[in-house]
Write a protein that holds these residues in place. Structure first.
Motif, PDB file in Angstrom:
ATOM      1  N   ALA A   1     109.933  77.585  58.643  1.00 30.44           N
ATOM      2  CA  ALA A   1     110.798  78.671  59.139  1.00 30.44           C
ATOM      3  C   ALA A   1     110.085  79.747  59.364  1.00 30.44           C
ATOM      4  O   ALA A   1     109.330  80.339  58.397  1.00 30.44           O
ATOM      5  CB  ALA A   1     111.851  78.770  58.072  1.00 30.44           C
ATOM      6  N   THR A   2     109.856  80.205  60.576  1.00 29.31           N
ATOM      7  CA  THR A   2     109.239  81.587  60.918  1.00 29.31           C
ATOM      8  C   THR A   2     110.304  82.525  61.084  1.00 29.31           C
ATOM      9  O   THR A   2     111.137  82.330  62.106  1.00 29.31           O
ATOM     10  CB  THR A   2     108.356  81.219  62.349  1.00 29.31           C
ATOM     11  N   HIS A   3     110.293  83.599  60.275  1.00 27.59           N
ATOM     12  CA  HIS A   3     111.197  84.679  60.788  1.00 27.59           C
ATOM     13  C   HIS A   3     110.685  85.823  61.364  1.00 27.59           C
ATOM     14  O   HIS A   3     109.688  86.216  61.156  1.00 27.59           O
ATOM     15  CB  HIS A   3     111.617  85.224  59.035  1.00 27.59           C
ATOM     16  N   VAL A   4     111.762  86.337  62.246  1.00 32.16           N
ATOM     17  CA  VAL A   4     111.495  87.549  62.816  1.00 32.16           C
ATOM     18  C   VAL A   4     112.662  88.613  62.509  1.00 32.16           C
ATOM     19  O   VAL A   4     113.693  88.277  62.619  1.00 32.16           O
ATOM     20  CB  VAL A   4     111.727  87.411  64.617  1.00 32.16           C
ATOM     21  N   ALA A   5     111.897  89.660  61.749  1.00 33.23           N
ATOM     22  CA  ALA A   5     112.923  90.533  61.192  1.00 33.23           C
ATOM     23  C   ALA A   5     112.648  91.827  61.843  1.00 33.23           C
ATOM     24  O   ALA A   5     111.431  92.122  62.191  1.00 33.23           O
ATOM     25  CB  ALA A   5     112.508  90.716  59.566  1.00 33.23           C
ATOM     26  N   TYR A   6     113.784  92.574  62.153  1.00 37.03           N
ATOM     27  CA  TYR A   6     113.670  93.764  62.883  1.00 37.03           C
ATOM     28  C   TYR A   6     114.670  94.753  62.615  1.00 37.03           C
ATOM     29  O   TYR A   6     115.726  94.505  62.013  1.00 37.03           O
ATOM     30  CB  TYR A   6     113.408  93.760  64.516  1.00 37.03           C
ATOM     31  N   ASP A   7     114.396  96.135  62.859  1.00 33.60           N
ATOM     32  CA  ASP A   7     114.924  97.179  62.617  1.00 33.60           C
ATOM     33  C   ASP A   7     116.051  97.496  63.805  1.00 33.60           C
ATOM     34  O   ASP A   7     115.374  97.869  64.827  1.00 33.60           O
ATOM     35  CB  ASP A   7     114.304  98.403  62.159  1.00 33.60           C
ATOM     36  N   PRO A   8     117.164  97.283  63.892  1.00 29.24           N
ATOM     37  CA  PRO A   8     118.013  97.282  65.119  1.00 29.24           C
ATOM     38  C   PRO A   8     117.867  98.758  65.633  1.00 29.24           C
ATOM     39  O   PRO A   8     118.063  98.916  66.984  1.00 29.24           O
ATOM     40  CB  PRO A   8     119.565  96.999  64.578  1.00 29.24           C
ATOM     41  N   ALA A   9     117.536  99.857  64.919  1.00 36.67           N
ATOM     42  CA  ALA A   9     117.829 101.213  65.329  1.00 36.67           C
ATOM     43  C   ALA A   9     116.201 101.372  66.257  1.00 36.67           C
ATOM     44  O   ALA A   9     116.338 101.989  67.176  1.00 36.67           O
ATOM     45  CB  ALA A   9     117.936 102.166  64.273  1.00 36.67           C
TER      46      ALA A   9
ATOM     47  N   ARG B   1     113.809  98.956  66.634  1.00 34.29           N
ATOM     48  CA  ARG B   1     113.292  97.879  67.178  1.00 34.29           C
ATOM     49  C   ARG B   1     111.857  97.424  66.293  1.00 34.29           C
ATOM     50  O   ARG B   1     111.308  96.449  66.955  1.00 34.29           O
ATOM     51  CB  ARG B   1     112.828  97.671  68.841  1.00 34.29           C
ATOM     52  N   ALA B   2     111.313  98.277  65.417  1.00 32.57           N
ATOM     53  CA  ALA B   2     110.402  97.744  64.766  1.00 32.57           C
ATOM     54  C   ALA B   2     110.409  96.511  64.200  1.00 32.57           C
ATOM     55  O   ALA B   2     111.439  96.071  63.574  1.00 32.57           O
ATOM     56  CB  ALA B   2     109.968  98.993  63.609  1.00 32.57           C
TER      57      ALA B   2
ATOM     58  N   LYS C   1     109.275  95.642  69.016  1.00 34.70           N
ATOM     59  CA  LYS C   1     108.078  96.272  68.783  1.00 34.70           C
ATOM     60  C   LYS C   1     107.313  95.592  67.489  1.00 34.70           C
ATOM     61  O   LYS C   1     107.821  96.172  66.565  1.00 34.70           O
ATOM     62  CB  LYS C   1     107.962  97.764  68.941  1.00 34.70           C
ATOM     63  N   VAL C   2     106.494  94.685  67.725  1.00 36.79           N
ATOM     64  CA  VAL C   2     105.887  94.135  66.632  1.00 36.79           C
ATOM     65  C   VAL C   2     104.964  95.085  65.715  1.00 36.79           C
ATOM     66  O   VAL C   2     103.767  95.363  66.294  1.00 36.79           O
ATOM     67  CB  VAL C   2     105.214  92.782  66.959  1.00 36.79           C
ATOM     68  N   GLU C   3     105.203  95.457  64.548  1.00 34.10           N
ATOM     69  CA  GLU C   3     104.317  96.127  63.827  1.00 34.10           C
ATOM     70  C   GLU C   3     103.537  95.250  62.787  1.00 34.10           C
ATOM     71  O   GLU C   3     102.396  95.650  62.354  1.00 34.10           O
ATOM     72  CB  GLU C   3     105.216  97.331  63.024  1.00 34.10           C
ATOM     73  N   TRP C   4     104.129  94.177  62.304  1.00 34.26           N
ATOM     74  CA  TRP C   4     103.412  93.511  61.393  1.00 34.26           C
ATOM     75  C   TRP C   4     103.371  91.867  61.502  1.00 34.26           C
ATOM     76  O   TRP C   4     104.388  91.464  61.982  1.00 34.26           O
ATOM     77  CB  TRP C   4     104.412  93.658  59.939  1.00 34.26           C
ATOM     78  N   GLN C   5     102.565  91.212  61.311  1.00 36.04           N
ATOM     79  CA  GLN C   5     102.236  89.747  61.194  1.00 36.04           C
ATOM     80  C   GLN C   5     101.973  89.469  59.474  1.00 36.04           C
ATOM     81  O   GLN C   5     100.986  89.621  59.053  1.00 36.04           O
ATOM     82  CB  GLN C   5     101.021  89.355  62.105  1.00 36.04           C
TER      83      GLN C   5
ATOM     84  N   GLN D   1      99.082  88.684  71.859  1.00 36.55           N
ATOM     85  CA  GLN D   1     100.459  89.012  72.698  1.00 36.55           C
ATOM     86  C   GLN D   1     101.276  90.137  72.392  1.00 36.55           C
ATOM     87  O   GLN D   1     101.784  90.753  73.210  1.00 36.55           O
ATOM     88  CB  GLN D   1     101.303  87.409  72.608  1.00 36.55           C
ATOM     89  N   LEU D   2     101.357  90.384  71.046  1.00 42.51           N
ATOM     90  CA  LEU D   2     102.642  91.102  70.882  1.00 42.51           C
ATOM     91  C   LEU D   2     101.945  92.223  69.848  1.00 42.51           C
ATOM     92  O   LEU D   2     102.506  93.487  69.593  1.00 42.51           O
ATOM     93  CB  LEU D   2     103.450  90.513  69.717  1.00 42.51           C
ATOM     94  N   GLY D   3     100.720  92.296  69.336  1.00 42.04           N
ATOM     95  CA  GLY D   3     100.206  93.302  68.380  1.00 42.04           C
ATOM     96  C   GLY D   3     100.552  93.050  67.050  1.00 42.04           C
ATOM     97  O   GLY D   3     101.114  92.017  66.579  1.00 42.04           O
ATOM     98  N   GLY D   4     100.685  94.155  66.277  1.00 37.12           N
ATOM     99  CA  GLY D   4     100.828  93.897  64.705  1.00 37.12           C
ATOM    100  C   GLY D   4      99.892  93.809  64.071  1.00 37.12           C
ATOM    101  O   GLY D   4      98.910  93.359  63.901  1.00 37.12           O
ATOM    102  N   LYS D   5      99.913  94.356  62.612  1.00 31.48           N
ATOM    103  CA  LYS D   5      98.788  94.443  61.830  1.00 31.48           C
ATOM    104  C   LYS D   5      99.156  92.997  61.017  1.00 31.48           C
ATOM    105  O   LYS D   5     100.367  92.803  60.455  1.00 31.48           O
ATOM    106  CB  LYS D   5      98.861  95.512  60.713  1.00 31.48           C
ATOM    107  N   LEU D   6      97.970  92.249  60.553  1.00 35.14           N
ATOM    108  CA  LEU D   6      98.159  91.007  59.989  1.00 35.14           C
ATOM    109  C   LEU D   6      97.738  91.247  58.430  1.00 35.14           C
ATOM    110  O   LEU D   6      96.745  92.067  58.062  1.00 35.14           O
ATOM    111  CB  LEU D   6      96.927  90.214  60.407  1.00 35.14           C
ATOM    112  N   ALA D   7      98.920  91.008  57.535  1.00 40.54           N
ATOM    113  CA  ALA D   7      98.927  91.376  56.072  1.00 40.54           C
ATOM    114  C   ALA D   7      99.049  90.091  55.337  1.00 40.54           C
ATOM    115  O   ALA D   7     100.004  89.130  55.881  1.00 40.54           O
ATOM    116  CB  ALA D   7      99.693  92.614  55.878  1.00 40.54           C
TER     117      ALA D   7
END
Length: 308
Positions: free
Chosen positions: A37-45, A47-48, A83-87, A106-112
């Protein structure tokens, strides 16, 4: 000794429970080939967005990769103007290859990942004889999280908890009221993760699980895998702390540490290695990158004989 990180996580979850603006929206992509399961989590306000435990498709027979699973994530992110901020990687997976570097392009984001990835790199660097060119300092990642470190997803606070046992480096990333806990727990009817990989420890896993189950009952738990327990016909990957504490078949309230360790150790002896462990670990310990090409320009996956 007080667990300040756990206390901070509890405060965060209670605040999010009281305020819907502090709860992330979570959309999950399930890869049935690897049961991931890959989860995409975001702040609705704002879009982070964070992408957690992504999958790069890999055919073991041919050694070929493709990005179909990751492309579905890209399409979703773009359709919803996220807007992807984290991987985020909960650990160095042994059952699928990470698509994080491809998604970053493709989308950016810091890998952590958790800071103890360096221990995993040291152990598996030797097993696969990766040589001195393979850095064992976690430098393949943009950020290494330590226990209790905080970050944010737009307006939503987040915290990382170290939950070793399945591997030494497992992290739970708690974003608002949603905890992404990797392979520590499965659905209540299926139980818990194995602890027999190099660096794994059933006793540490029990203590990590008990730590997670000390969070508020209403905490949403998002799991990395599901295998359909006997009698269940659909895949599932979301539960709660309360449900796990009451119903988990391996570690519900009342199961002692020694009983769990005996069960987990006996059960692990019956399990085969994951089908994709050889490519997965070699790629994921490098932050999702393939081994360095050899002098003919081709990357190779090693298979140590009689070692694992």
């Amino acid at each position: 000794m007080p667990d300040s990180a756990l206390e901070a996580a509890t405060r965060q979850i209670r605040a999010a429970t009281a305020d819907p603006a502090l709860r992330p929206i979570v959309h999950t992509f399930f890869d049935e080939a690897t049961f991931t399961a890959t989860h995409v989590a975001y702040d609705p306000a704002t879009r982070a967005t964070a992408v957690i435990d992504s999958v790069l498709d890999y055919d073991a027979a041919s050694g070929r990769t493709n990005s179909a699973s990751a492309e579905a994530i890209v399409a979703y992110v773009r359709e919803h103007k996220l807007k992807v901020e984290w991987q985020l990687e909960t650990h160095a997976h042994a059952d699928h290859l990470s698509a994080a570097p491809w998604l970053q392009e493709q989308l950016g984001g810091k890998l952590a990942i958790g800071a103890d990835i360096t221990r995993v790199q040291e152990v598996f660097g030797k097993i696969f004889n990766a040589g001195t060119a393979f850095a064992r300092d976690g430098s393949q990642f943009d950020r290494l999280f330590h226990d209790g470190e905080t970050f944010s997803l737009g307006n939503i606070p987040a915290i990382a908890l170290h939950v070793p046992g399945h591997t030494p480096a497992d992290m739970a990333f708690i974003i608002g009221d949603a905890a992404f806990i990797g392979d520590t727990l499965f659905m209540p009817d299926y139980g818990t993760a194995r602890a027999d990989f190099p660096g794994g420890d059933a006793r540490r896993l029990y203590r990590s699980i008990r730590r997670l189950l000390s969070l508020p009952d209403e905490t949403r738990l998002f799991l990395c895998h599901d295998y359909k327990a006997p009698g269940r016909d659909t895949f599932a990957w979301e539960t709660t702390v309360g449900a796990e504490r009451e119903h988990n078949v391996h570690v519900h309230e009342g199961v002692s540490e020694d009983d769990f360790v005996n069960m987990r150790t006996s059960r692990d002896k019956t399990l085969d290695l994951p089908h994709l462990i050889m490519p997965s670990v070699q790629v994921n310990m490098r932050g999702g990158h393939m081994p360095e090409p050899e002098d003919n320009g081709v990357s190779y996956i090693k298979i140590p004989i009689n070692r694992l």
